[in-house]
Write a protein that holds these residues in place. Structure first.
Motif, PDB file in Angstrom:
ATOM      1  N   LEU A  56       0.828  -1.201   0.000  1.00  0.00           N
ATOM      2  CA  LEU A  56       0.000   0.000   0.000  1.00  0.00           C
ATOM      3  C   LEU A  56       0.864   1.254   0.000  1.00  0.00           C
ATOM      4  O   LEU A  56       1.982   1.244   0.537  1.00  0.00           O
ATOM      5  N   THR A  57       0.331   2.314  -0.569  1.00  0.00           N
ATOM      6  CA  THR A  57       0.916   3.633  -0.371  1.00  0.00           C
ATOM      7  C   THR A  57       0.361   4.157   0.940  1.00  0.00           C
ATOM      8  O   THR A  57      -0.810   4.514   1.032  1.00  0.00           O
ATOM      9  N   MET A  58       1.199   4.177   1.965  1.00  0.00           N
ATOM     10  CA  MET A  58       0.758   4.598   3.290  1.00  0.00           C
ATOM     11  C   MET A  58       0.953   6.107   3.441  1.00  0.00           C
ATOM     12  O   MET A  58       2.032   6.645   3.176  1.00  0.00           O
ATOM     13  N   VAL A  59      -0.099   6.776   3.872  1.00  0.00           N
ATOM     14  CA  VAL A  59      -0.071   8.215   4.145  1.00  0.00           C
ATOM     15  C   VAL A  59      -0.271   8.374   5.648  1.00  0.00           C
ATOM     16  O   VAL A  59      -1.375   8.197   6.160  1.00  0.00           O
ATOM     17  N   TYR A  60       0.815   8.641   6.366  1.00  0.00           N
ATOM     18  CA  TYR A  60       0.773   8.740   7.817  1.00  0.00           C
ATOM     19  C   TYR A  60       0.579  10.200   8.226  1.00  0.00           C
ATOM     20  O   TYR A  60       1.426  11.049   7.936  1.00  0.00           O
ATOM     21  N   LEU A  61      -0.500  10.476   8.931  1.00  0.00           N
ATOM     22  CA  LEU A  61      -0.716  11.832   9.440  1.00  0.00           C
ATOM     23  C   LEU A  61       0.098  12.070  10.696  1.00  0.00           C
ATOM     24  O   LEU A  61       0.284  11.166  11.512  1.00  0.00           O
ATOM     25  N   VAL A 237     -11.758  -5.274  11.382  1.00  0.00           N
ATOM     26  CA  VAL A 237     -11.436  -5.004  12.782  1.00  0.00           C
ATOM     27  C   VAL A 237     -10.272  -5.910  13.173  1.00  0.00           C
ATOM     28  O   VAL A 237     -10.338  -7.127  12.982  1.00  0.00           O
ATOM     29  N   VAL A 238      -9.215  -5.314  13.714  1.00  0.00           N
ATOM     30  CA  VAL A 238      -8.021  -6.066  14.120  1.00  0.00           C
ATOM     31  C   VAL A 238      -7.701  -5.706  15.562  1.00  0.00           C
ATOM     32  O   VAL A 238      -7.661  -4.515  15.912  1.00  0.00           O
ATOM     33  N   THR A 239      -7.464  -6.719  16.377  1.00  0.00           N
ATOM     34  CA  THR A 239      -7.069  -6.454  17.758  1.00  0.00           C
ATOM     35  C   THR A 239      -6.128  -7.539  18.230  1.00  0.00           C
ATOM     36  O   THR A 239      -5.980  -8.590  17.590  1.00  0.00           O
ATOM     37  N   GLY A 240      -5.469  -7.281  19.361  1.00  0.00           N
ATOM     38  CA  GLY A 240      -4.594  -8.267  19.977  1.00  0.00           C
ATOM     39  C   GLY A 240      -5.298  -8.970  21.124  1.00  0.00           C
ATOM     40  O   GLY A 240      -6.033  -8.345  21.888  1.00  0.00           O
ATOM     41  N   ALA A 241      -5.060 -10.261  21.261  1.00  0.00           N
ATOM     42  CA  ALA A 241      -5.699 -11.031  22.322  1.00  0.00           C
ATOM     43  C   ALA A 241      -5.290 -10.542  23.704  1.00  0.00           C
ATOM     44  O   ALA A 241      -6.032 -10.742  24.679  1.00  0.00           O
ATOM     45  N   HIS A 242      -4.137  -9.877  23.810  1.00  0.00           N
ATOM     46  CA  HIS A 242      -3.624  -9.429  25.102  1.00  0.00           C
ATOM     47  C   HIS A 242      -3.666  -7.908  25.248  1.00  0.00           C
ATOM     48  O   HIS A 242      -2.975  -7.351  26.114  1.00  0.00           O
ATOM     49  N   VAL A 284      -3.226  -9.942   6.805  1.00  0.00           N
ATOM     50  CA  VAL A 284      -4.675  -9.787   6.918  1.00  0.00           C
ATOM     51  C   VAL A 284      -5.134  -8.485   6.277  1.00  0.00           C
ATOM     52  O   VAL A 284      -6.200  -8.434   5.637  1.00  0.00           O
ATOM     53  N   ILE A 285      -4.336  -7.426   6.396  1.00  0.00           N
ATOM     54  CA  ILE A 285      -4.727  -6.159   5.777  1.00  0.00           C
ATOM     55  C   ILE A 285      -4.549  -6.220   4.266  1.00  0.00           C
ATOM     56  O   ILE A 285      -5.414  -5.742   3.506  1.00  0.00           O
ATOM     57  N   ARG A 287      -4.804  -8.817   2.355  1.00  0.00           N
ATOM     58  CA  ARG A 287      -5.893  -9.621   1.805  1.00  0.00           C
ATOM     59  C   ARG A 287      -7.198  -8.840   1.804  1.00  0.00           C
ATOM     60  O   ARG A 287      -7.985  -8.907   0.845  1.00  0.00           O
ATOM     61  N   PHE A 288      -7.439  -8.090   2.876  1.00  0.00           N
ATOM     62  CA  PHE A 288      -8.653  -7.271   2.942  1.00  0.00           C
ATOM     63  C   PHE A 288      -8.687  -6.255   1.798  1.00  0.00           C
ATOM     64  O   PHE A 288      -9.702  -6.098   1.117  1.00  0.00           O
ATOM     65  N   VAL A 289      -7.575  -5.595   1.581  1.00  0.00           N
ATOM     66  CA  VAL A 289      -7.506  -4.597   0.505  1.00  0.00           C
ATOM     67  C   VAL A 289      -7.700  -5.268  -0.858  1.00  0.00           C
ATOM     68  O   VAL A 289      -8.454  -4.783  -1.703  1.00  0.00           O
ATOM     69  N   ALA A 290      -7.012  -6.396  -1.074  1.00  0.00           N
ATOM     70  CA  ALA A 290      -7.097  -7.067  -2.372  1.00  0.00           C
ATOM     71  C   ALA A 290      -8.515  -7.568  -2.642  1.00  0.00           C
ATOM     72  O   ALA A 290      -8.989  -7.505  -3.796  1.00  0.00           O
ATOM     73  N   GLU A 291      -9.202  -8.049  -1.613  1.00  0.00           N
ATOM     74  CA  GLU A 291     -10.541  -8.592  -1.808  1.00  0.00           C
ATOM     75  C   GLU A 291     -11.617  -7.518  -1.810  1.00  0.00           C
ATOM     76  O   GLU A 291     -12.725  -7.748  -2.306  1.00  0.00           O
TER      77      GLU A 291
END
Length: 294
Positions: A56-61, A237-242, A284-285, A287-291
């Motif tokens: 991806l072309t990431m644009v970080y604010l 939605v992405v999160t960490g189990a901990h 995971v990201i 694949r989400f973008v591609a799909e």
């Protein structure tokens, strides 16, 4: 809608938003994804995702009030609607019909509000380690997790200091104190910081923070649960189990509330899944973008 992969000049850029400087950084190649960091008041660098930049072309604010971006004349204006307005100015400046949007932690609050107000500008929404609600119950759960932290890491003496250090971070009165306190409590944000300290120590020593005079507080606690059903963009939605503060309880709330959303729980991560499990996070990201993108 088909959108052409744009060519954006890599490096640092700035625009003027109502007389206030808004800085952003462009890295990578591919479909455009705008990323909003958390805090509020945390410098953008911790959210840098080099592996994702291969897709991806990431644009970080640099959120207004942090880093090289400008400061608001009236500190009472550091509110979600202001962060949304500055974010929208960047999206408009990019000149694309649609972009992907990634919001981490407090940046996820901004992203949710943006998607509710400007959903037609988004190819997809990535809500990373965030929640659809704050308030008394949210903070009670977070503080309970902080209190349990020493028990979860009995082999690391520094863990016993975390509950007290977290209270000091909440009470920090200036940028230097806030930065120092954040560096001290950073292990809270990882599944097991000390087991991988050699990987994360440089980031801990470099992270910077600026006091948001409103401390993220609105006239009422953040709560968009009743509006989630109207979110139009595809959502991940992405999160960490901990994750001690924006963990699976709040991720499931987002997932259940957003029609057609996808949920990924990173089993070996806390609040910093992009650093703790970069390969899984990137996959995971991507694949989400591609799909999602036609």
């Amino acid at each position: 809608m088909n959108i052409a992969t744009p060519t954006l000049s890599p490096g640092t850029h700035e625009i003027d938003v109502d007389g206030v400087r808004q800085v952003f950084h462009v890295h990578g190649a591919g479909p455009v994804c705008v990323a909003h960091s958390g805090g509020p008041g945390i410098g953008w660098e911790y959210l840098r995702m080099p592996a994702l930049e291969r897709h991806l072309t990431m644009v970080y604010l640099e959120p207004v009030g942090t880093g090289a971006s400008g400061r608001l004349a009236d500190p009472r204006n550091y509110r979600l609607d202001t962060y949304v307005r500055f974010l929208h100015a960047v999206v408009e400046h990019l000149g694309l019909p649609e972009v992907f949007l990634l919001g981490h932690s407090h940046g996820g609050f901004v992203a949710q509000r943006y998607a509710l107000e400007h959903g037609d500008r988004l190819s997809g929404l990535i809500l990373f380690a965030t929640s659809p609600v704050t308030g008394e119950e949210f903070w009670a759960a977070a503080m309970a997790s902080v209190g349990r932290f020493p028990e979860l890491h009995p082999d690391w003496p520094e863990a016993a200091e975390m509950p007290g250090a977290f209270q000091e971070a909440l009470a920090a009165a200036d940028d230097d104190a806030y930065t120092g306190a954040l560096r001290r409590i950073l292990p809270l944000y990882f599944a097991d910081y000390w087991a991988r300290e050699s990987e994360f120590a440089a980031m801990r020593g470099a992270v910077r923070a600026w006091i948001d005079p409103m401390r993220g507080e609105e006239p009422a606690p953040f709560d968009v649960r009743d509006a989630l059903g109207s979110l139009a963009p595809p959502a991940l939605v992405v999160t960490g189990a901990h994750d001690f503060i924006c963990g699976t309880r709040w991720a499931h709330m987002l997932h259940d509330g957003i029609p057609g959303s996808r949920l990924t729980v990173l089993e070996g991560s806390g609040h910093m899944g992009h650093l703790e499990q970069p390969a899984e996070f990137t996959d995971v990201i991507a694949r989400f973008v591609a799909e999602t993108r036609p």
